[in-house]
Design a protein around this motif. Structure first.
Motif, PDB file in Angstrom:
ATOM      1  N   CYS A  74      41.597  43.962  41.406  1.00  0.00           N
ATOM      2  CA  CYS A  74      40.703  43.073  40.665  1.00  0.00           C
ATOM      3  C   CYS A  74      41.362  42.639  39.356  1.00  0.00           C
ATOM      4  CB  CYS A  74      39.379  43.784  40.385  1.00  0.00           C
ATOM      5  SG  CYS A  74      38.276  42.888  39.270  1.00  0.00           S
ATOM      6  N   TRP A  75      41.984  43.579  38.670  1.00  0.00           N
ATOM      7  CA  TRP A  75      42.636  43.293  37.387  1.00  0.00           C
ATOM      8  C   TRP A  75      43.735  42.247  37.540  1.00  0.00           C
ATOM      9  CZ3 TRP A  75      41.961  43.630  32.397  1.00  0.00           C
ATOM     10  CH2 TRP A  75      43.052  43.530  31.534  1.00  0.00           C
ATOM     11  N   GLN A  76      44.516  42.342  38.607  1.00  0.00           N
ATOM     12  CA  GLN A  76      45.598  41.390  38.817  1.00  0.00           C
ATOM     13  C   GLN A  76      45.061  39.973  38.960  1.00  0.00           C
ATOM     14  OE1 GLN A  76      49.142  41.872  38.858  1.00  0.00           O
ATOM     15  NE2 GLN A  76      48.826  39.669  38.607  1.00  0.00           N
ATOM     16  N   VAL A  77      44.001  39.820  39.754  1.00  0.00           N
ATOM     17  CA  VAL A  77      43.413  38.492  39.938  1.00  0.00           C
ATOM     18  C   VAL A  77      42.772  38.014  38.636  1.00  0.00           C
ATOM     19  CG1 VAL A  77      41.681  37.153  41.199  1.00  0.00           C
ATOM     20  CG2 VAL A  77      43.044  38.867  42.399  1.00  0.00           C
ATOM     21  N   PHE A  78      42.088  38.934  37.945  1.00  0.00           N
ATOM     22  CA  PHE A  78      41.425  38.587  36.688  1.00  0.00           C
ATOM     23  C   PHE A  78      42.429  38.071  35.660  1.00  0.00           C
ATOM     24  CE2 PHE A  78      39.973  39.626  32.416  1.00  0.00           C
ATOM     25  CZ  PHE A  78      38.687  39.115  32.408  1.00  0.00           C
ATOM     26  N   THR A  79      43.541  38.774  35.493  1.00  0.00           N
ATOM     27  CA  THR A  79      44.530  38.339  34.497  1.00  0.00           C
ATOM     28  C   THR A  79      45.183  37.019  34.900  1.00  0.00           C
ATOM     29  OG1 THR A  79      46.165  39.825  35.540  1.00  0.00           O
ATOM     30  CG2 THR A  79      45.018  40.632  33.573  1.00  0.00           C
ATOM     31  N   ASP A  80      45.346  36.802  36.203  1.00  0.00           N
ATOM     32  CA  ASP A  80      45.869  35.508  36.660  1.00  0.00           C
ATOM     33  C   ASP A  80      44.895  34.383  36.288  1.00  0.00           C
ATOM     34  OD1 ASP A  80      48.109  36.697  37.717  1.00  0.00           O
ATOM     35  OD2 ASP A  80      47.409  36.655  39.797  1.00  0.00           O
ATOM     36  N   ILE A  81      43.597  34.656  36.459  1.00  0.00           N
ATOM     37  CA  ILE A  81      42.573  33.662  36.105  1.00  0.00           C
ATOM     38  C   ILE A  81      42.664  33.320  34.620  1.00  0.00           C
ATOM     39  CG2 ILE A  81      40.090  33.237  35.863  1.00  0.00           C
ATOM     40  CD1 ILE A  81      39.695  35.158  38.269  1.00  0.00           C
ATOM     41  N   ASP A  91      46.290  19.908  31.447  1.00  0.00           N
ATOM     42  CA  ASP A  91      46.401  19.556  32.864  1.00  0.00           C
ATOM     43  C   ASP A  91      46.988  20.683  33.714  1.00  0.00           C
ATOM     44  OD1 ASP A  91      49.002  19.444  31.993  1.00  0.00           O
ATOM     45  OD2 ASP A  91      49.321  17.322  32.450  1.00  0.00           O
ATOM     46  N   GLU A  92      47.437  21.760  33.063  1.00  0.00           N
ATOM     47  CA  GLU A  92      47.942  22.917  33.812  1.00  0.00           C
ATOM     48  C   GLU A  92      46.854  23.962  34.056  1.00  0.00           C
ATOM     49  OE1 GLU A  92      51.357  24.563  31.909  1.00  0.00           O
ATOM     50  OE2 GLU A  92      52.553  22.730  32.092  1.00  0.00           O
ATOM     51  N   ARG A  93      45.686  23.767  33.436  1.00  0.00           N
ATOM     52  CA  ARG A  93      44.585  24.709  33.629  1.00  0.00           C
ATOM     53  C   ARG A  93      43.862  24.412  34.943  1.00  0.00           C
ATOM     54  NH1 ARG A  93      42.555  22.918  27.872  1.00  0.00           N
ATOM     55  NH2 ARG A  93      44.380  23.594  26.684  1.00  0.00           N
ATOM     56  N   PRO A  94      43.266  25.436  35.556  1.00  0.00           N
ATOM     57  CA  PRO A  94      42.494  25.201  36.782  1.00  0.00           C
ATOM     58  C   PRO A  94      41.182  24.501  36.461  1.00  0.00           C
ATOM     59  CG  PRO A  94      42.222  27.462  36.061  1.00  0.00           C
ATOM     60  CD  PRO A  94      43.254  26.854  35.149  1.00  0.00           C
ATOM     61  N   THR A  95      40.502  24.036  37.481  1.00  0.00           N
ATOM     62  CA  THR A  95      39.150  23.512  37.296  1.00  0.00           C
ATOM     63  C   THR A  95      38.182  24.695  37.259  1.00  0.00           C
ATOM     64  OG1 THR A  95      38.701  23.371  39.667  1.00  0.00           O
ATOM     65  CG2 THR A  95      39.762  21.459  38.622  1.00  0.00           C
ATOM     66  N   MET A  96      36.962  24.457  36.774  1.00  0.00           N
ATOM     67  CA  MET A  96      35.966  25.531  36.775  1.00  0.00           C
ATOM     68  C   MET A  96      35.624  25.943  38.203  1.00  0.00           C
ATOM     69  SD  MET A  96      35.061  26.937  33.925  1.00  0.00           S
ATOM     70  CE  MET A  96      33.421  27.619  34.141  1.00  0.00           C
ATOM     71  N   GLY A  97      35.703  25.003  39.135  1.00  0.00           N
ATOM     72  CA  GLY A  97      35.464  25.342  40.535  1.00  0.00           C
ATOM     73  C   GLY A  97      36.497  26.328  41.055  1.00  0.00           C
ATOM     74  N   GLU A  98      37.763  26.105  40.691  1.00  0.00           N
ATOM     75  CA  GLU A  98      38.832  27.022  41.104  1.00  0.00           C
ATOM     76  C   GLU A  98      38.665  28.385  40.437  1.00  0.00           C
ATOM     77  OE1 GLU A  98      42.380  23.737  41.892  1.00  0.00           O
ATOM     78  OE2 GLU A  98      42.013  24.462  39.857  1.00  0.00           O
ATOM     79  N   VAL A  99      38.243  28.373  39.166  1.00  0.00           N
ATOM     80  CA  VAL A  99      37.988  29.632  38.463  1.00  0.00           C
ATOM     81  C   VAL A  99      36.871  30.398  39.163  1.00  0.00           C
ATOM     82  CG1 VAL A  99      37.158  30.661  36.309  1.00  0.00           C
ATOM     83  CG2 VAL A  99      38.790  28.774  36.233  1.00  0.00           C
ATOM     84  N   GLU A 100      35.834  29.683  39.556  1.00  0.00           N
ATOM     85  CA  GLU A 100      34.699  30.299  40.248  1.00  0.00           C
ATOM     86  C   GLU A 100      35.151  31.021  41.520  1.00  0.00           C
ATOM     87  OE1 GLU A 100      31.272  28.754  43.269  1.00  0.00           O
ATOM     88  OE2 GLU A 100      31.894  27.402  41.663  1.00  0.00           O
ATOM     89  N   ALA A 106      37.858  38.220  42.739  1.00  0.00           N
ATOM     90  CA  ALA A 106      38.085  39.401  41.898  1.00  0.00           C
ATOM     91  C   ALA A 106      36.908  40.371  41.996  1.00  0.00           C
ATOM     92  CB  ALA A 106      38.310  38.977  40.444  1.00  0.00           C
ATOM     93  N   LEU A 107      35.684  39.832  41.964  1.00  0.00           N
ATOM     94  CA  LEU A 107      34.494  40.679  42.090  1.00  0.00           C
ATOM     95  C   LEU A 107      34.461  41.366  43.451  1.00  0.00           C
ATOM     96  CD1 LEU A 107      31.767  38.411  40.445  1.00  0.00           C
ATOM     97  CD2 LEU A 107      32.427  40.688  39.665  1.00  0.00           C
ATOM     98  N   TRP A 108      34.837  40.630  44.491  1.00  0.00           N
ATOM     99  CA  TRP A 108      34.857  41.207  45.838  1.00  0.00           C
ATOM    100  C   TRP A 108      35.866  42.358  45.908  1.00  0.00           C
ATOM    101  CZ3 TRP A 108      38.643  41.598  49.657  1.00  0.00           C
ATOM    102  CH2 TRP A 108      38.190  42.006  50.917  1.00  0.00           C
ATOM    103  N   LEU A 109      37.038  42.161  45.315  1.00  0.00           N
ATOM    104  CA  LEU A 109      38.049  43.224  45.297  1.00  0.00           C
ATOM    105  C   LEU A 109      37.531  44.455  44.561  1.00  0.00           C
ATOM    106  CD1 LEU A 109      41.253  41.104  44.536  1.00  0.00           C
ATOM    107  CD2 LEU A 109      40.753  42.314  46.671  1.00  0.00           C
ATOM    108  N   GLN A 110      36.813  44.229  43.441  1.00  0.00           N
ATOM    109  CA  GLN A 110      36.251  45.352  42.693  1.00  0.00           C
ATOM    110  C   GLN A 110      35.205  46.087  43.522  1.00  0.00           C
ATOM    111  OE1 GLN A 110      37.157  46.380  39.448  1.00  0.00           O
ATOM    112  NE2 GLN A 110      35.922  48.163  39.965  1.00  0.00           N
TER     113      GLN A 110
END
Length: 249
Positions: A74-81, A91-100, A106-110
């Motif tokens: 979970c931590w690995q995915v969280f820090t990537d987010i 323009d290098e940031r993800p969209t909020m949809g991608e963050v969602e 990450a929550l599922w992994l936790q």
């Protein structure tokens, strides 16, 4: 021209500070900073200590209250987010949809780690259907996210069995972390508490989708930004409402 910003300067993207540009990607940056505050248990940007603090690995900054509770996957995915959200170039940031999508993962992994960790785990973040019959759906993720939001504003784990009867019975306004008390605009707070109450509803089908939560969080952030801009004297906000977060059926 000298620009004077009052309020949550640490959450503003560089393009917002330099030329007042506000887009979906500035919201993504602000949300990334909020996520950092969740795990650090403090405002991430403190000018007096930021050089020393920011130079340390993220793992060393985790709030002692939740240290040891975050599964490595979970931590690995969280820090990537987070790293994606706070990129300098918009323009290098993800969209909020991608963050969602990534937050749900990450929550599922936790959750998977907690289920297999029979001697521990974040039971306070699990929806009733997940505890009773191990049902995991998008709506159980929404419940867990709602509990995380509560922890953000309370500055502590929301469900503590030894004190939950007294603590849970108090209005949410009385539980706000002293570190951020007076910093939340009433209009933002109203939307925020509506989001949380929707997320933690007992019946799964009564909870919003993560997409709906995303839209409302963006709106709450916008309301906070507008209040901070007009709060030219930087005075504390006063929350006069009394909101009871109901975790029971």
């Amino acid at each position: 021209m000298m620009l004077s910003f009052i309020g949550s300067i640490g959450y503003l993207a560089v393009e917002q500070i330099l030329n007042l540009t506000i887009t979906d990607k500035t919201d993504v940056y602000s949300f990334g900073m909020v996520l950092l505050e969740v795990v650090c248990g403090r405002k991430y940007m403190k000018l007096s200590t930021e050089v020393e603090f920011l130079g340390r690995p993220a793992e060393e900054k985790v709030d002692p209250k939740i240290k040891g509770k975050i599964a490595p996957a979970c931590w690995q995915v969280f820090t990537d987010i987070v790293q994606g959200c706070v990129k300098y170039e918009a323009d290098e940031r993800p969209t909020m949809g991608e963050v969602e999508v990534q937050l749900e993962y990450a929550l599922w992994l936790q959750e998977q780690a907690d289920i297999t960790n029979i001697h521990g785990g974040s039971i306070g973040y699990l929806a009733v259907e997940q505890i009773l019959n191990l049902t995991i759906t998008d709506k159980t993720d929404v419940y867990s996210f709602g509990m995380v939001l509560l922890e953000v504003v309370c500055g502590r784990k929301y469900m503590k069995l030894s004190t939950e009867v007294e603590f849970l019975g108090r209005p949410a306004e009385e539980k706000v972390d002293p570190k951020i008390k007076g910093k939340i605009a009433p209009a933002c707070w109203q939307v925020f508490t509506d989001i949380v109450q929707g997320c933690v509803k007992y019946e799964a089908d009564e909870r919003p989708t993560m997409g709906e939560v995303e839209v409302q969080l963006e709106y709450a952030l916008w309301l906070q930004e507008q209040a901070d801009i007009t709060n030219i004297h930087g005075g504390d906000y006063v929350l006069l409402s009394e909101t009871i977060i109901n975790l029971k059926p």
